[in-house]
Motif scaffolding. Structure first.
Motif, PDB file in Angstrom:
ATOM      1  N   VAL A 297       0.840  -1.209   0.000  1.00  0.00           N
ATOM      2  CA  VAL A 297       0.000   0.000   0.000  1.00  0.00           C
ATOM      3  C   VAL A 297       0.870   1.253   0.000  1.00  0.00           C
ATOM      4  CG1 VAL A 297      -1.703   1.336   1.297  1.00  0.00           C
ATOM      5  CG2 VAL A 297      -1.948  -1.150   1.120  1.00  0.00           C
ATOM      6  N   GLU A 298       1.927   1.274   0.794  1.00  0.00           N
ATOM      7  CA  GLU A 298       2.806   2.438   0.832  1.00  0.00           C
ATOM      8  C   GLU A 298       3.485   2.661  -0.517  1.00  0.00           C
ATOM      9  OE1 GLU A 298       3.268   4.784   3.382  1.00  0.00           O
ATOM     10  OE2 GLU A 298       1.418   3.753   3.960  1.00  0.00           O
ATOM     11  N   CYS A 299       3.872   1.577  -1.174  1.00  0.00           N
ATOM     12  CA  CYS A 299       4.466   1.681  -2.515  1.00  0.00           C
ATOM     13  C   CYS A 299       3.454   2.268  -3.495  1.00  0.00           C
ATOM     14  CB  CYS A 299       4.938   0.310  -2.979  1.00  0.00           C
ATOM     15  SG  CYS A 299       5.611   0.276  -4.657  1.00  0.00           S
ATOM     16  N   LEU A 300       2.227   1.772  -3.438  1.00  0.00           N
ATOM     17  CA  LEU A 300       1.164   2.271  -4.313  1.00  0.00           C
ATOM     18  C   LEU A 300       0.904   3.745  -4.051  1.00  0.00           C
ATOM     19  CD1 LEU A 300      -1.182   1.850  -6.330  1.00  0.00           C
ATOM     20  CD2 LEU A 300      -2.588   1.142  -4.370  1.00  0.00           C
TER      21      LEU A 300
ATOM     22  N   HIS B 119       3.643   6.103  -5.442  1.00  0.00           N
ATOM     23  CA  HIS B 119       3.616   6.297  -6.895  1.00  0.00           C
ATOM     24  C   HIS B 119       2.350   7.034  -7.351  1.00  0.00           C
ATOM     25  CE1 HIS B 119       6.833   3.233  -6.831  1.00  0.00           C
ATOM     26  NE2 HIS B 119       7.226   3.853  -7.916  1.00  0.00           N
ATOM     27  N   ILE B 120       1.250   6.857  -6.630  1.00  0.00           N
ATOM     28  CA  ILE B 120       0.047   7.638  -6.933  1.00  0.00           C
ATOM     29  C   ILE B 120       0.346   9.119  -6.737  1.00  0.00           C
ATOM     30  CG2 ILE B 120      -2.221   8.284  -6.011  1.00  0.00           C
ATOM     31  CD1 ILE B 120      -2.836   5.333  -5.671  1.00  0.00           C
ATOM     32  N   ASN B 121       0.987   9.449  -5.636  1.00  0.00           N
ATOM     33  CA  ASN B 121       1.306  10.847  -5.349  1.00  0.00           C
ATOM     34  C   ASN B 121       2.236  11.427  -6.408  1.00  0.00           C
ATOM     35  OD1 ASN B 121       0.852  13.012  -3.443  1.00  0.00           O
ATOM     36  ND2 ASN B 121       3.008  12.848  -2.912  1.00  0.00           N
ATOM     37  N   LYS B 122       3.246  10.666  -6.809  1.00  0.00           N
ATOM     38  CA  LYS B 122       4.177  11.133  -7.842  1.00  0.00           C
ATOM     39  C   LYS B 122       3.460  11.343  -9.176  1.00  0.00           C
ATOM     40  CE  LYS B 122       8.315   8.955  -5.884  1.00  0.00           C
ATOM     41  NZ  LYS B 122       9.323   7.875  -6.062  1.00  0.00           N
ATOM     42  N   LEU B 123       2.539  10.443  -9.510  1.00  0.00           N
ATOM     43  CA  LEU B 123       1.815  10.558 -10.779  1.00  0.00           C
ATOM     44  C   LEU B 123       0.936  11.802 -10.803  1.00  0.00           C
ATOM     45  CD1 LEU B 123       0.928   9.375 -13.513  1.00  0.00           C
ATOM     46  CD2 LEU B 123      -0.856   8.117 -12.283  1.00  0.00           C
ATOM     47  N   PHE B 124       0.198  12.043  -9.722  1.00  0.00           N
ATOM     48  CA  PHE B 124      -0.692  13.198  -9.673  1.00  0.00           C
ATOM     49  C   PHE B 124       0.074  14.508  -9.733  1.00  0.00           C
ATOM     50  CE2 PHE B 124      -3.968  10.255  -8.564  1.00  0.00           C
ATOM     51  CZ  PHE B 124      -5.171  10.899  -8.810  1.00  0.00           C
ATOM     52  N   LEU B 125       1.299  14.498  -9.224  1.00  0.00           N
ATOM     53  CA  LEU B 125       2.098  15.720  -9.226  1.00  0.00           C
ATOM     54  C   LEU B 125       2.854  15.928 -10.530  1.00  0.00           C
ATOM     55  CD1 LEU B 125       3.524  15.710  -5.586  1.00  0.00           C
ATOM     56  CD2 LEU B 125       1.552  16.962  -6.494  1.00  0.00           C
ATOM     57  N   SER B 126       2.746  14.958 -11.440  1.00  0.00           N
ATOM     58  CA  SER B 126       3.473  15.070 -12.709  1.00  0.00           C
ATOM     59  C   SER B 126       2.558  15.224 -13.916  1.00  0.00           C
ATOM     60  CB  SER B 126       4.370  13.846 -12.920  1.00  0.00           C
ATOM     61  OG  SER B 126       3.595  12.669 -13.055  1.00  0.00           O
ATOM     62  N   THR B 127       1.280  14.908 -13.769  1.00  0.00           N
ATOM     63  CA  THR B 127       0.367  14.995 -14.905  1.00  0.00           C
ATOM     64  C   THR B 127      -1.070  15.154 -14.424  1.00  0.00           C
ATOM     65  OG1 THR B 127      -0.291  13.936 -16.987  1.00  0.00           O
ATOM     66  CG2 THR B 127      -0.071  12.506 -15.068  1.00  0.00           C
ATOM     67  N   ILE B 128      -1.941  15.575 -15.332  1.00  0.00           N
ATOM     68  CA  ILE B 128      -3.360  15.710 -15.003  1.00  0.00           C
ATOM     69  C   ILE B 128      -4.019  14.334 -15.026  1.00  0.00           C
ATOM     70  CG2 ILE B 128      -5.570  16.689 -15.706  1.00  0.00           C
ATOM     71  CD1 ILE B 128      -3.670  18.749 -14.635  1.00  0.00           C
ATOM     72  N   VAL B 129      -4.712  13.995 -13.945  1.00  0.00           N
ATOM     73  CA  VAL B 129      -5.429  12.723 -13.846  1.00  0.00           C
ATOM     74  C   VAL B 129      -6.920  13.008 -13.913  1.00  0.00           C
ATOM     75  CG1 VAL B 129      -5.931  10.732 -12.392  1.00  0.00           C
ATOM     76  CG2 VAL B 129      -3.601  11.617 -12.522  1.00  0.00           C
TER      77      VAL B 129
END
Length: 249
Positions: free
Chosen positions: A89-92, A95-105
Motif C-alpha cells: 500500500v505504501e508503494c502504491l 507512486h500515486i502521489n508522484k503521478l498526480f504531481l506530474s500529470t493531469i489525472v
C-alpha cells in the motif's frame, strides 16, 4: 449489470490541486480496504502496528528484549502478512502521489476481485479539474479536510452500505491520464475497458466553482481519444488474519 450507486461529493473549495486529488484517491483506497473487509483493522492502525513491530523486532535482534520461541514464530507469521500489505500500500500511495504531481489525472478505478474483467466490486472516482501541475499544492490541512468529507459521504450512503460482504480478494487500481503523459511505474492498458460486472459505485467529486464543475467531464485541450488507462503493477491482497491476531502483534 447491477444497479450503480452514484455518490456526489461537493468540496467547499474554490479550486483543487493535484495533491488534493491524490489525497482523495488514497483516502478512498484506505476506506475500501477496511470497510470492504480486506483488512481486519483500519489502515492507519495497521501502519501504527507495523511501525511498532519494527522497533520491537530491532530489540529482539539486538537481544534487548526476550520472547518465547513459540511466540516469536507466531509473531513472525502474522507480522509478515501485515507488513506485506503495508509495504504494498505504501508503494502504491507513493507512486500515486508522484503521478498526480506530474500529470493531469481525469479519473481512477479501484476493482476488488481476482481479475479486472469480472471483479466483485468496482469503484469509479471522477476528479474535478485541478490546477496545472506546476502550481503550488494545497496544504495538508485542506487536503485532509477534503478527504474527511469524501469519507463521510461514503460512510453515510445507505445504498453503498447495503453492498454484500465479500471475502478478502485482490485490489486492482487503474488511473486515467493523458496518453502523451510521461507516466512511470504505472503500466499503460490501451485495450482496457471498465468492467460492467459486480457491485458498482461511481463517485463524482466537484467544487464550489461552477466553471470547474462544468469542466469536469471534459478538461480543456483533451479529447476523449487522448485519455488512456494505466494500471498499478502492485496488487493489494486482502488478508484473513483476525483482528485479535493483528492487534496483539
Amino acid at each position: 449489470m447491477a444497479n450503480e450507486v452514484e455518490i456526489e461529493v461537493n468540496l467547499n473549495e474554490s479550486g483543487v490541486s493535484q495533491s488534493m486529488n491524490s489525497r482523495l484517491l488514497r483516502g478512498c483506497i484506505e476506506y475500501l480496504l477496511y470497510q470492504r473487509q480486506q483488512l481486519p483493522i483500519p489502515y492507519h492502525e495497521l501502519v501504527r502496528i507495523v511501525e511498532d513491530q519494527e522497533k520491537l523486532c530491532d530489540g529482539l535482534e539486538a537481544g534487548l528484549i526476550e520472547r518465547p520461541l513459540a511466540s516469536r514464530r507466531s509473531l513472525n507469521t502474522e507480522y509478515k502478512k501485515a507488513k506485506k500489505v503495508y509495504e504494498d500500500v505504501e508503494c502504491l500511495f507513493d507512486h500515486i502521489n508522484k503521478l498526480f504531481l506530474s500529470t493531469i489525472v481525469k479519473s481512477a478505478m479501484v476493482l476488488l476481485g481476482s481479475t479486472p474483467v469480472s471483479p466483485k466490486e468496482r469503484y469509479f472516482v471522477k476528479f474535478p479539474v485541478a490546477k496545472e501541475v506546476n502550481t503550488a499544492d494545497s496544504s495538508a490541512r485542506v487536503c485532509n479536510s477534503a478527504c474527511r468529507k469524501l469519507i463521510r459521504s461514503l460512510i453515510s450512503n445507505q445504498e453503498l452500505g447495503s453492498f454484500k460482504d465479500i471475502s478478502p480478494t485482490s485490489m486492482l487500481v487503474f488511473i486515467q491520464a493523458n496518453r502523451s503523459s510521461d507516466v512511470e511505474w504505472f503500466r499503460p492498458k490501451p485495450t482496457f475497458k471498465p468492467p460492467h460486472r459486480g457491485q458498482s459505485c461511481k463517485i463524482t467529486v466537484s467544487t464550489t466553482s461552477c466553471s470547474e464543475q462544468l469542466a469536469v467531464s471534459d478538461p480543456p485541450d483533451h479529447s476523449m481519444d487522448e485519455w488512456l488507462w494505466f494500471q498499478a503493477p502492485v496488487i493489494i491482497r486482502g488478508t484473513k488474519t483476525g483482528q485479535e491476531s493483528v492487534s496483539s502483534l
